[in-house]
Design a protein around this motif. Sequence first.
Motif, PDB file in Angstrom:
ATOM      1  N   PRO A 140       0.723  -1.250   0.038  1.00 21.74           N
ATOM      2  CA  PRO A 140       0.095  -0.004  -0.133  1.00 21.74           C
ATOM      3  C   PRO A 140       0.721   1.175  -0.018  1.00 21.74           C
ATOM      4  CG  PRO A 140       0.026  -0.988   2.215  1.00 21.74           C
ATOM      5  CD  PRO A 140       0.535  -1.850   1.303  1.00 21.74           C
ATOM      6  N   ARG A 156       1.391   6.827  -0.334  1.00 18.50           N
ATOM      7  CA  ARG A 156       0.505   5.603  -0.465  1.00 18.50           C
ATOM      8  C   ARG A 156       0.913   5.452  -1.994  1.00 18.50           C
ATOM      9  NH1 ARG A 156      -5.236   5.110  -0.050  1.00 18.50           N
ATOM     10  NH2 ARG A 156      -5.604   6.827   1.560  1.00 18.50           N
ATOM     11  N   PHE A 160      -1.577   0.304  -5.895  1.00 22.45           N
ATOM     12  CA  PHE A 160      -1.885  -0.745  -4.915  1.00 22.45           C
ATOM     13  C   PHE A 160      -3.106  -1.496  -5.378  1.00 22.45           C
ATOM     14  CE2 PHE A 160      -3.781  -1.931  -0.614  1.00 22.45           C
ATOM     15  CZ  PHE A 160      -2.872  -3.026  -0.570  1.00 22.45           C
ATOM     16  N   PRO A 187      -5.036   1.658   2.261  1.00 23.07           N
ATOM     17  CA  PRO A 187      -4.903   2.115   3.668  1.00 23.07           C
ATOM     18  C   PRO A 187      -5.622   3.292   4.081  1.00 23.07           C
ATOM     19  CG  PRO A 187      -2.939   2.870   2.095  1.00 23.07           C
ATOM     20  CD  PRO A 187      -4.108   2.063   1.241  1.00 23.07           C
TER      21      PRO A 187
END
Length: 203
Positions: A140, A156, A160, A187
Amino acid sequence: MRGISALRDFPQQGTRELTAADYVNEIKRLAHPRLHSPIYGLMSGYIVGLKELAETLAKAEKSLPKDAYLDLTRYDLPGAQVLDRYTYRIKVRGKYPQFVYWLAMPFFAPVPPEAERFYAQPGMAQKNITLDWFPVGTGPYMLTVNNSNRRMVLDRNPNFGGEVYPSEGEPGDAAAGLLRDAGKPLPFIDKVVFSLEKEQIPY
């Protein structure tokens, strides 16, 4: 390498799906003459063909110009074979039940060949743009700043694959509010910053 001092200075970036070939590439890296893997000695006694691959790669390296890229995709390893896009097989000599635990160690983390080729470009190591400073992965977060003496930043990862907060837990988790975020995409935060603060007394 003019005008390049960090990864963010490269005008193009890319991503792709993780495949079985990336795992096989890392197993070959155990035999790479420039990497000096601490588990090569042990694994060469178990993984079929690893010792022979190391000998072949050592000869190949001697025929290359200094610091030239050694392309592992050109060499086969009988003990690590890609079966299809998402499946690979490892052959070991004899019975070695502990081997499955080795697979969870960083030594067997997948490394895409193109990432290795990218970091092998001339001038990259001098700028600390290397695989050990800026690893690749599918998690993530991305390590975007790596100054171990001052600051490390995880941003970030826009690529992901996506996971959600679990909707099931242990008895009592729901009552404690631990499942309140069930189903929400992970996340939850965009950035993690680690700052090094040197203690004054030992300093």
